[in-house]
Scaffold this active site. Structure first.
Site, PDB file in Angstrom:
ATOM      1  CD  GLU A 113     -68.399 -14.040  17.363  1.00 39.92           C
ATOM      2  OE1 GLU A 113     -67.772 -14.220  18.896  1.00 39.92           O
ATOM      3  OE2 GLU A 113     -69.165 -14.825  17.303  1.00 39.92           O
ATOM      4  CE  LYS A 155     -60.261 -16.708  18.586  1.00 33.53           C
ATOM      5  NZ  LYS A 155     -61.062 -17.578  17.741  1.00 33.53           N
ATOM      6  CG  ASN A 173     -66.644 -21.344  23.494  1.00 27.69           C
ATOM      7  OD1 ASN A 173     -66.718 -20.850  22.246  1.00 27.69           O
ATOM      8  ND2 ASN A 173     -65.922 -22.231  24.024  1.00 27.69           N
ATOM      9  CG  HIS A 193     -72.409 -17.462  14.421  1.00 30.32           C
ATOM     10  ND1 HIS A 193     -72.576 -18.363  15.164  1.00 30.32           N
ATOM     11  CD2 HIS A 193     -71.316 -16.688  14.905  1.00 30.32           C
ATOM     12  CE1 HIS A 193     -71.614 -18.536  15.933  1.00 30.32           C
ATOM     13  NE2 HIS A 193     -70.830 -17.504  15.984  1.00 30.32           N
TER      14      HIS A 193
HETATM   15  N1  LIG Z   1     -61.954 -20.907  13.926  1.00 27.58           N
HETATM   16  C1  LIG Z   1     -62.383 -20.352  14.563  1.00 27.58           C
HETATM   17  O1  LIG Z   1     -61.902 -19.987  15.943  1.00 27.58           O
HETATM   18  C2  LIG Z   1     -63.562 -19.614  14.216  1.00 27.58           C
HETATM   19  C3  LIG Z   1     -64.373 -18.814  14.927  1.00 27.58           C
HETATM   20  C4  LIG Z   1     -65.487 -18.020  14.662  1.00 27.58           C
HETATM   21  C5  LIG Z   1     -66.007 -18.670  13.263  1.00 27.58           C
HETATM   22  N2  LIG Z   1     -65.517 -19.463  12.671  1.00 27.58           N
HETATM   23  C6  LIG Z   1     -66.233 -20.026  11.348  1.00 27.58           C
HETATM   24  O2  LIG Z   1     -66.242 -19.070  10.379  1.00 27.58           O
HETATM   25  C7  LIG Z   1     -67.306 -19.197   9.582  1.00 27.58           C
HETATM   26  C8  LIG Z   1     -67.930 -18.171   9.384  1.00 27.58           C
HETATM   27  O3  LIG Z   1     -67.105 -16.782   8.578  1.00 27.58           O
HETATM   28  P1  LIG Z   1     -67.846 -15.804   7.968  1.00 27.58           P
HETATM   29  O4  LIG Z   1     -68.726 -15.106   8.681  1.00 27.58           O
HETATM   30  O5  LIG Z   1     -66.543 -14.893   7.666  1.00 27.58           O
HETATM   31  O6  LIG Z   1     -68.531 -16.452   6.814  1.00 27.58           O
HETATM   32  P2  LIG Z   1     -68.005 -16.630   5.301  1.00 27.58           P
HETATM   33  O7  LIG Z   1     -66.365 -17.128   5.183  1.00 27.58           O
HETATM   34  O8  LIG Z   1     -69.035 -17.617   4.853  1.00 27.58           O
HETATM   35  O9  LIG Z   1     -68.190 -15.375   4.640  1.00 27.58           O
HETATM   36  C9  LIG Z   1     -69.422 -14.924   4.633  1.00 27.58           C
HETATM   37  C10 LIG Z   1     -69.904 -14.332   3.016  1.00 27.58           C
HETATM   38  O10 LIG Z   1     -68.998 -13.248   2.571  1.00 27.58           O
HETATM   39  C11 LIG Z   1     -68.330 -13.587   1.422  1.00 27.58           C
HETATM   40  N3  LIG Z   1     -67.195 -12.510   1.750  1.00 27.58           N
HETATM   41  C12 LIG Z   1     -65.871 -12.772   2.069  1.00 27.58           C
HETATM   42  N4  LIG Z   1     -65.263 -11.680   1.974  1.00 27.58           N
HETATM   43  C13 LIG Z   1     -66.020 -10.849   1.405  1.00 27.58           C
HETATM   44  C14 LIG Z   1     -65.702  -9.408   1.122  1.00 27.58           C
HETATM   45  N5  LIG Z   1     -64.783  -8.905   1.393  1.00 27.58           N
HETATM   46  N6  LIG Z   1     -66.684  -8.781   0.320  1.00 27.58           N
HETATM   47  C15 LIG Z   1     -67.753  -9.518  -0.044  1.00 27.58           C
HETATM   48  N7  LIG Z   1     -68.026 -10.723   0.243  1.00 27.58           N
HETATM   49  C16 LIG Z   1     -67.332 -11.301   1.064  1.00 27.58           C
HETATM   50  C17 LIG Z   1     -68.231 -14.761   1.590  1.00 27.58           C
HETATM   51  O11 LIG Z   1     -68.040 -15.175  -0.023  1.00 27.58           O
HETATM   52  C18 LIG Z   1     -69.497 -15.482   2.026  1.00 27.58           C
HETATM   53  O12 LIG Z   1     -70.463 -15.649   1.207  1.00 27.58           O
HETATM   54  C19 LIG Z   1     -68.079 -20.409   9.996  1.00 27.58           C
HETATM   55  O13 LIG Z   1     -67.745 -21.638   9.271  1.00 27.58           O
HETATM   56  C20 LIG Z   1     -67.510 -20.356  11.420  1.00 27.58           C
HETATM   57  O14 LIG Z   1     -67.572 -21.995  11.936  1.00 27.58           O
HETATM   58  C21 LIG Z   1     -64.444 -20.078  13.098  1.00 27.58           C
END
Ligand SMILES: NC(=O)c1ccc[n+]([C@@H]2O[C@H](COP(=O)([O-])OP(=O)(O)OC[C@H]3O[C@@H](n4cnc5c(N)ncnc54)[C@H](O)[C@@H]3O)[C@@H](O)[C@H]2O)c1
Length: 286
Positions: A113, A155, A173, A193
């Site tokens: 990203e 962003k 996107n 992702h």
């Molecule tokens: N709202 C938006 O504009 C937007 C944009 C992009 C993605 N998203 C959403 O975000 C989600 C994905 O987010 P993500 O990639 O952060 O995944 P996530 O929130 O699932 O976190 C990934 C993993 O890392 C762990 N984790 C979090 N912080 C940590 C840390 N500091 N140290 C160790 N482990 C840690 C979490 O428990 C999880 O197992 C999806 O649901 C997606 O749809 C939303």
């Protein structure tokens, strides 16, 4: 995990808010990855018809993407983010120190990203992340702060121009029309992702090159940045499988639309692409 982004977990949170006597003038704090900031934003935006929310994202993807821009969401069994609101956070506090415990693949996934932000909005950021991949993967603190600040700023400024995605915001996107179809076809298993976004941005680059919108050097700048993080730049993709997924895409509008570059950091959203150009791009991806 992603399973927490559900109406069931949202209902449990509403009950806990009621139990502790939370009031609409209280502040919800979303502390965690994108899953938590999406869920807490959704619950905050609906409990008592809307409470303020502040996010403290702890993943790279959360810091540069999910926590910013106000999109909240939970999933249904039919698909991801089918229920949601636009509810801007009062504050987003990013501390790169949280990233030190993040598993390597999660950091790399978030870098996709960051690279996207560079490709659509900032050539200097793209050059920086390409040339300093080793230092960023080793989490050089100053470099990480500068990188997160630039990517988050891109962003935030695009989302602020068009909070309800009526136009320009769709450029965020970039690569995601392909990525979502790839994730859908894989039933969200076995592919992160960030990897899907990486493949998706390469597909978008080849499509833009096929249409004469960008030159070979611009295509190569995608591949160099992504490869520097070990992100995939080739894949065997079947167009009919992608097309089946596109029909379910929220952004489907009398046909699939793409975000394409018209040159470095010059994205255009809503582009309809003739099928043969997509076919040729996919041949180059194989
Ligand atoms: N709202 C938006 O504009 C937007 C944009 C992009 C993605 N998203 C959403 O975000 C989600 C994905 O987010 P993500 O990639 O952060 O995944 P996530 O929130 O699932 O976190 C990934 C993993 O890392 C762990 N984790 C979090 N912080 C940590 C840390 N500091 N140290 C160790 N482990 C840690 C979490 O428990 C999880 O197992 C999806 O649901 C997606 O749809 C939303």
């Amino acid at each position: 995990g992603e399973g927490a982004k559900s109406l069931g977990v949202a209902a449990e949170l509403y009950d806990s808010f009621a139990d502790i006597g939370a009031h609409r003038h209280d502040l919800v704090v979303g502390f965690g990855g994108g899953v938590i900031t999406d869920l807490s934003g959704y619950v905050a935006s609906t409990y008592h018809r809307g409470m303020a929310v502040a996010h403290v994202p702890t993943t790279l993807l959360g810091q540069v993407d999910a926590a910013i821009g106000g999109k909240t969401g939970v999933n249904l069994s039919y698909g991801k983010n089918l229920i949601g609101t636009i509810h801007q956070p009062t504050a987003v506090i990013c501390d790169v120190a949280f990233l030190s415990t993040l598993p390597g693949p999660e950091l790399v996934s978030g870098m996709a990203e960051v690279i996207k932000a560079g490709l659509i909005g900032d050539e200097q950021l793209l050059d920086l992340v390409t040339s300093r991949a080793g230092d960023l993967l080793a989490q050089d603190p100053e470099l990480l702060i500068a990188t997160v600040a630039s990517a988050a700023g891109i962003k935030a400024s695009i989302a602020a121009e068009d909070p309800h995605e009526r136009g320009r915001r769709a450029v965020l996107n970039y690569g995601h029309t392909f990525a979502h179809a790839i994730e859908h076809a894989a039933s969200f298993k076995g592919i992160r992702h960030g990897e899907a976004v990486s493949i998706g941005m390469m597909c978008a680059a080849y499509v833009a090159a096929e249409l004469g919108r960008i030159d070979g050097a611009c295509v190569e700048s995608h591949a160099r940045a992504l490869r520097a993080y070990g992100l995939p730049t080739s894949a065997a993709l079947d167009l009919e499988t992608l097309e089946r997924a596109w029909k379910h895409d929220k952004k489907y509008d009398k046909g699939v639309r793409f975000v394409l570059l018209n040159g470095p950091a010059h994205p255009e959203a809503g582009v309809a692409v003739p099928r043969p150009a997509i076919e040729r791009a996919l041949e180059r991806m194989a």
